[in-house]
Write a protein that holds these residues in place. Structure first.
Motif, PDB file in Angstrom:
ATOM      1  N   ILE A 172      32.297  16.812  -9.020  1.00 13.42           N
ATOM      2  CA  ILE A 172      32.688  18.201  -8.699  1.00 13.42           C
ATOM      3  C   ILE A 172      31.942  19.074  -9.579  1.00 13.42           C
ATOM      4  N   LEU A 173      31.316  19.887  -8.810  1.00 12.06           N
ATOM      5  CA  LEU A 173      30.258  20.852  -9.359  1.00 12.06           C
ATOM      6  C   LEU A 173      30.738  22.132  -8.888  1.00 12.06           C
ATOM      7  N   VAL A 174      30.338  23.276  -9.750  1.00 14.58           N
ATOM      8  CA  VAL A 174      30.488  24.722  -9.561  1.00 14.58           C
ATOM      9  C   VAL A 174      29.179  25.413  -9.594  1.00 14.58           C
ATOM     10  N   LEU A 175      28.366  25.894  -8.469  1.00 15.70           N
ATOM     11  CA  LEU A 175      27.043  26.545  -8.512  1.00 15.70           C
ATOM     12  C   LEU A 175      27.209  28.031  -8.003  1.00 15.70           C
ATOM     13  N   ASP A 176      26.320  28.555  -8.504  1.00 18.03           N
ATOM     14  CA  ASP A 176      26.075  30.110  -8.263  1.00 18.03           C
ATOM     15  C   ASP A 176      25.243  30.224  -6.803  1.00 18.03           C
ATOM     16  N   SER A 177      25.099  31.199  -6.489  1.00 25.30           N
ATOM     17  CA  SER A 177      24.186  31.647  -5.194  1.00 25.30           C
ATOM     18  C   SER A 177      22.792  31.237  -5.371  1.00 25.30           C
ATOM     19  N   GLU A 178      22.477  31.264  -6.753  1.00 25.31           N
ATOM     20  CA  GLU A 178      20.887  30.738  -7.049  1.00 25.31           C
ATOM     21  C   GLU A 178      20.632  29.217  -7.294  1.00 25.31           C
ATOM     22  N   GLY A 179      22.075  28.633  -7.076  1.00 22.10           N
ATOM     23  CA  GLY A 179      21.926  27.131  -7.369  1.00 22.10           C
ATOM     24  C   GLY A 179      21.936  26.657  -8.779  1.00 22.10           C
ATOM     25  N   ARG A 180      22.428  27.687  -9.779  1.00 21.36           N
ATOM     26  CA  ARG A 180      22.737  27.288 -11.116  1.00 21.36           C
ATOM     27  C   ARG A 180      24.072  26.660 -11.137  1.00 21.36           C
ATOM     28  N   TYR A 181      23.971  25.470 -12.181  1.00 22.17           N
ATOM     29  CA  TYR A 181      25.264  24.874 -12.558  1.00 22.17           C
ATOM     30  C   TYR A 181      25.993  25.739 -13.286  1.00 22.17           C
ATOM     31  N   LEU A 182      27.173  26.071 -12.895  1.00 18.52           N
ATOM     32  CA  LEU A 182      28.483  26.710 -13.573  1.00 18.52           C
ATOM     33  C   LEU A 182      29.270  25.855 -14.358  1.00 18.52           C
ATOM     34  N   SER A 183      29.420  24.704 -14.003  1.00 17.78           N
ATOM     35  CA  SER A 183      30.414  23.909 -14.428  1.00 17.78           C
ATOM     36  C   SER A 183      30.236  22.578 -13.755  1.00 17.78           C
ATOM     37  N   VAL A 184      30.468  21.537 -14.772  1.00 17.66           N
ATOM     38  CA  VAL A 184      30.697  20.036 -14.121  1.00 17.66           C
ATOM     39  C   VAL A 184      31.958  19.417 -14.518  1.00 17.66           C
ATOM     40  N   ALA A 185      32.456  18.827 -13.564  1.00 17.19           N
ATOM     41  CA  ALA A 185      33.882  18.341 -13.865  1.00 17.19           C
ATOM     42  C   ALA A 185      33.535  16.909 -14.513  1.00 17.19           C
ATOM     43  N   LEU A 194      22.920  19.633 -17.631  1.00 15.76           N
ATOM     44  CA  LEU A 194      23.083  20.234 -15.914  1.00 15.76           C
ATOM     45  C   LEU A 194      23.883  21.741 -16.263  1.00 15.76           C
ATOM     46  N   VAL A 195      24.795  21.966 -16.948  1.00 21.64           N
ATOM     47  CA  VAL A 195      25.157  23.325 -16.954  1.00 21.64           C
ATOM     48  C   VAL A 195      24.129  24.266 -17.449  1.00 21.64           C
ATOM     49  N   GLY A 196      23.917  25.278 -16.538  1.00 18.74           N
ATOM     50  CA  GLY A 196      23.118  26.398 -17.066  1.00 18.74           C
ATOM     51  C   GLY A 196      21.930  26.267 -16.444  1.00 18.74           C
ATOM     52  N   LYS A 197      21.642  25.087 -15.954  1.00 17.22           N
ATOM     53  CA  LYS A 197      20.213  24.694 -15.092  1.00 17.22           C
ATOM     54  C   LYS A 197      20.322  25.050 -13.624  1.00 17.22           C
ATOM     55  N   THR A 198      19.258  25.406 -13.062  1.00 16.97           N
ATOM     56  CA  THR A 198      19.081  25.767 -11.458  1.00 16.97           C
ATOM     57  C   THR A 198      18.807  24.218 -10.756  1.00 16.97           C
ATOM     58  N   LEU A 199      19.157  24.110  -9.517  1.00 14.45           N
ATOM     59  CA  LEU A 199      18.739  22.874  -8.881  1.00 14.45           C
ATOM     60  C   LEU A 199      17.443  22.521  -8.873  1.00 14.45           C
ATOM     61  N   HIS A 200      16.303  23.409  -8.732  1.00 14.23           N
ATOM     62  CA  HIS A 200      15.051  23.283  -8.941  1.00 14.23           C
ATOM     63  C   HIS A 200      14.475  22.663 -10.310  1.00 14.23           C
ATOM     64  N   GLU A 201      15.444  22.964 -11.255  1.00 11.64           N
ATOM     65  CA  GLU A 201      15.115  22.587 -12.809  1.00 11.64           C
ATOM     66  C   GLU A 201      15.739  21.053 -12.762  1.00 11.64           C
ATOM     67  N   VAL A 202      16.547  20.725 -12.005  1.00 19.23           N
ATOM     68  CA  VAL A 202      16.979  19.283 -12.022  1.00 19.23           C
ATOM     69  C   VAL A 202      16.497  18.215 -10.922  1.00 19.23           C
ATOM     70  N   PHE A 203      16.242  18.829  -9.869  1.00 16.21           N
ATOM     71  CA  PHE A 203      15.823  18.087  -8.851  1.00 16.21           C
ATOM     72  C   PHE A 203      14.423  18.393  -8.309  1.00 16.21           C
ATOM     73  N   PRO A 204      13.696  17.250  -7.651  1.00 13.51           N
ATOM     74  CA  PRO A 204      12.511  17.626  -7.100  1.00 13.51           C
ATOM     75  C   PRO A 204      12.554  18.556  -5.928  1.00 13.51           C
ATOM     76  N   ALA A 205      11.422  19.681  -5.868  1.00 11.76           N
ATOM     77  CA  ALA A 205      11.553  20.614  -4.930  1.00 11.76           C
ATOM     78  C   ALA A 205      11.943  20.346  -3.671  1.00 11.76           C
ATOM     79  N   GLU A 206      11.610  19.469  -3.113  1.00 10.60           N
ATOM     80  CA  GLU A 206      12.160  19.251  -1.566  1.00 10.60           C
ATOM     81  C   GLU A 206      13.631  19.111  -1.279  1.00 10.60           C
ATOM     82  N   GLN A 207      14.135  18.275  -2.315  1.00 13.34           N
ATOM     83  CA  GLN A 207      15.577  17.998  -2.706  1.00 13.34           C
ATOM     84  C   GLN A 207      16.290  19.083  -2.976  1.00 13.34           C
ATOM     85  N   ALA A 208      15.914  19.873  -3.987  1.00 12.41           N
ATOM     86  CA  ALA A 208      16.611  21.079  -4.468  1.00 12.41           C
ATOM     87  C   ALA A 208      16.530  22.134  -3.140  1.00 12.41           C
ATOM     88  N   ASP A 209      15.364  22.494  -2.722  1.00  8.44           N
ATOM     89  CA  ASP A 209      15.532  23.125  -1.542  1.00  8.44           C
ATOM     90  C   ASP A 209      16.556  23.011  -0.693  1.00  8.44           C
TER      91      ASP A 209
END
Length: 810
Positions: A156-169, A183-198
């Motif tokens: 269970i994750l909470v993400l904002d409109s920029e794909g940033r991790y707000l919280s992780v259950a 994860l918390v505070g990081k964006t999807l592109h900072e965590v996953f490869p670009a194609e998957q993050a997109d």
């Protein structure tokens, strides 16, 4: 003075105002002395702890505390007193008058006089019991929620409109791409490869844009292993989403295994030509597997099957089977299992094995389905037909062979052959003609099936006439599956009326010599296998006709030969008998001449007379032996059980004088009891033992051994008897002069001698008589010998005579 009064009035007013505030506040205001005795309490204590102020004043305040908190204060208070310090936001549990405990948050300051001496403490306590209870419930709720999260397989994750991790259950860390703190505070592109993050960010923005949840499936590489997730992204606020993802790796593996299993099943069905189907009887929906489509001649999924589709595919002559099967299944819950034909869209007819049964659901709205399989058994049917056909053709060959080997005249034998062709090749009728070579005419010998008569225009067919005569003349088979269009069939109206559509005729030829014709007429077309079977038995029938004719000729010749032998035996007997009288007169007159005129004849005359008497004696011996030879058949006795040991004793009694004369010895042992002619057995043993004594070596006394033992009667087997019939071999072994085995056959021929009459007396008939006797008894005689080393004569006799031999020898 006035000023001091004014100050005192102001002080009283201030104290009064303070007291008013203290008395009306909701917090518990109190003072204690240095020994923690209550010196003051405002009325609020009653609302908070249930005690009136006067119930507390003078009492040790620590006695009203929870034991654990009292211990903590007792440890802490000396230091506070020594340092003249107070405390703040100290949470203590106080005992309510009703025995319960209340949480109070305490703030206190020290009371110090002008000289700096600590007099006590003044404090204010606020009741925070409800807050504590709420906090406890919250902690419990948080613990339960944490335990729930930890027990959940969901991320269970909470993400904002920029794909940033707000919280992780706090769910399973093993399901997270990275630890929560990374994860918390990081964006999807900072965590996953670009194609998957997109891809993930697109889903987040689409949900925020539409304010509707979306479901996705995706995989992540976790610790080197592919893990599949089913995710649901839902709007949470205007600028955030909650992403719930569940581990579905096992399901995906199961689905993959299922697809692989279904693929294997489909391949197995394709290889086995086995499809399956399902019919929902209530809804009418019909489902076919891919192989069922192929079996019925359709491309998979090219049409929506219905019950009418199934009925249309059924062969018209087999549709009643489908109707009966459905009725039985629907009304009686009976499964069905039957074979039928189908007609594919291209017109091809296939054989199907269909099996199905009713499956009923439970409850009022229960389903009712017919589930089953269809198996294409066309190839199996073809093999079965081939095997049946081969079996019938093999049976045809066996029946024709048996017919040709059975007794009966040629016409009866050929009728059995024709009947076998009708029975095994489904012929309408079959006929067999044999060739009369003198007239060049085919004569009808057998007719089986529709027509059995042997007269009519086809009873005698000249070579070259009709299709039968042409087959014989050309010595080539004539085959047709289209009688209506065959130029050699003249009576097409008859063929049409009788339903005859096919004909096959073969010449019967043995070593390039025509012996007849076999022909069959059929109401069905003739296959290559059927024609081959007929061709095969045609050769067998031709050989059988030739053999039957040879047997008939042989029987006629044997009959003539037997007649000639009987006449010859009769002649020999009569001639021998008739020669006795003149020979007796010659010998009688010779005796008178010798008695009365011996002196008158002189020496030369007496020599002539002795020669004449010697010649007469030899003639008498020849006549006696001829009579003995002829009597083997003309004066034979019925077969009875004969103990050959007794016969041997009688023979030795007769030969006693000769045995003494030559100084010999005869040993007899182990002779059997056989079914035989006793006088002839005596003649046999007397001749064999007599020869053994006669042909002895001059320097060595003769020793003759007569013995026997059981053997297999090979002669009876060769003559049509049962293999393994009991027989005995009688051996007469001597130590005499022997003979060269190249003369073996000669010694059994009448009047044949290996030695001159001067060396050994006799007529040369003894062994010929022995052979005649043995053959009459269904046995055989032979010998083995080496010159100078003796001879052994071996006689084989059946213990029991066959019925045929018994009749023939009477």
């Amino acid at each position: 003075m006035d000023k001091r009064k004014h100050v005192e009035e102001m002080l009283r007013d201030s104290e009064e105002e303070f007291r008013s505030i203290v008395e009306t506040t909701t917090e518990w205001i109190w003072t204690i002395d240095q020994r923690a005795r209550v010196t003051y309490s405002n009325p609020a204590v009653e609302r908070i702890l249930g005690y009136r102020p006067e119930e507390l004043i003078g009492k040790d305040a620590l006695l009203f505390m929870h034991e654990e908190d009292r211990i903590e204060i007792e440890e802490m208070l000396p230091k506070l007193v020594s340092e003249k310090k107070g405390w703040s936001e100290l949470v203590l549990r106080w005992r309510h008058k009703n025995g319960t405990y209340r949480y109070l948050e305490s703030n206190a300051v020290p009371i110090v006089n002008g000289g700096g001496e600590l007099l006590g403490y003044r404090g204010a306590d606020r009741d925070i019991t409800e807050r504590k209870e709420v906090e406890a419930k919250l902690r419990s709720s948080e613990a339960e929620l944490r335990a729930l999260f930890e027990a959940m397989d969901d991320v269970i994750l909470v993400l904002d409109s920029e794909g940033r991790y707000l919280s992780v259950a706090p769910t399973k860390p093993s399901l997270l791409y990275k630890p929560p703190e990374q994860l918390v505070g990081k964006t999807l592109h900072e965590v996953f490869p670009a194609e998957q993050a997109d891809m993930f960010l697109d889903h987040v923005r689409r949900v925020l844009e539409t304010q509707r949840p979306v479901k996705i499936e995706y995989s992540l590489q976790l610790d080197g292993e592919e893990v599949w997730f089913a995710g649901k992204v839902s709007p949470m606020l205007e600028d955030s989403v909650v992403w719930v993802a569940r581990d579905i790796t096992e399901r995906k593996r199961a689905e993959k295994d299922l697809r692989r299993s279904e693929a294997r099943l489909a391949e197995a069905q394709r290889i086995a030509n086995l499809g399956n189907f399902e019919w929902d009887i209530k809804t009418g929906r019909v489902w076919w597997s891919d192989e069922t489509y192929r079996i019925y001649g359709f491309g998979p999924g090219k049409l929506t099957p219905t019950l009418k589709t199934v009925a249309d595919v059924f062969h018209p002559d087999d549709r009643h089977l489908l109707r009966a099967a459905i009725d039985n299944a629907f009304y009686e819950d009976k499964p069905h299992d039957f074979e039928h034909r189908i007609v594919r869209p291209d017109g091809e007819v296939r054989w199907i094995h269909r099996r199905a049964e009713i499956v009923r659901g439970e409850g009022k709205e229960s389903s009712l389905r017919l589930i089953g399989t269809v198996h294409d058994i066309t190839e199996r049917k073809a093999v079965e037909r081939e095997l049946i056909q081969r079996a019938r053709h093999a049976a045809l060959g066996e029946d024709v062979g048996a017919a040709l080997n059975e007794g009966g005249n040629l016409r009866m034998v050929l009728w059995r052959c024709a009947e076998a062709v009708v029975r095994h090749l489904d012929a309408a009728f079959t006929r067999i003609w044999t060739l009369n070579e003198e007239e060049d005419v085919l004569e009808l010998q057998a007719s089986a099936g529709m027509y059995t008569h042997l007269d009519g225009p086809h009873s005698r067919i000249p070579l070259g006439r009709f299709k039968i005569g042409l087959i014989a003349l050309e010595r080539r088979p004539h085959l047709t599956n289209d009688i209506a269009g065959d130029l050699r069939v003249h009576d097409k109206e008859w063929a049409n009326r009788e339903g005859i559509v096919a004909f096959a005729g073969y010449p019967l030829v043995v070593e390039d010599r025509l012996v007849g014709v076999v022909a069959m007429f059929a109401k069905v077309q003739l296959s290559e296998a059927t024609l081959g079977a007929l061709a095969s038995v045609a050769d067998t029938i031709a050989q059988g006709i030739e053999r039957k004719r040879a047997e008939e000729n042989l029987r006629a010749y044997a009959a003539r030969l037997n007649q000639s032998n009987r006449e010859l035996q009769d002649f020999a007997y009569v001639a021998s008998h008739d020669l006795q009288e003149p020979l007796r007169k010659v010998r009688a007159f010779g005796d008178r001449l010798k008695a009365k005129y011996a002196e008158v004849l002189g020496e030369q005359g007496r020599d002539y007379l002795e020669r004449m008497e010697g010649a007469a004696t030899r003639m008498q011996d020849l006549i006696d032996d001829l009579l003995t030879l002829s009597r083997v058949t003309t004066q034979a006795q019925p077969f009875t059980l004969v103990d050959l040991n007794e016969v041997a004793r009688d023979v030795l009694s007769d030969l006693e004088a000769r045995i003494d004369q030559v100084g010999g010895r005869v040993e007899v042992s182990g002779l059997p009891t056989v079914e035989a002619d006793r006088p002839q057995m005596r003649q046999l043993l007397q001749n064999l033992i007599g020869n053994a004594l006669k042909f002895h070596q001059e320097e060595e006394a003769p020793v003759v051994k007569v013995y026997g033992g059981p053997v297999q009667n090979r002669k009876e087997e060769l003559n049509g008897g049962h293999a393994g019939d009991r027989a005995y071999q009688i051996l007469v072994e001597d130590n005499g002069i022997g003979f060269d085995e190249k003369h073996l056959e000669r010694v059994f021929v009448p009047f044949q001698r290996l030695h001159s009459r001067v060396a050994y007396e006799g007529t040369g008939m003894g062994l010929a008589i022995c052979r005649k006797v043995v053959e009459r008894h269904g046995g055989n005689i032979t010998a083995k010998s080496t010159p100078g080393r003796g001879a052994t004569f071996m006689v084989t006799l059946p213990v029991k005579q066959s019925e045929g031999n018994r009749r023939e020898r009477r």
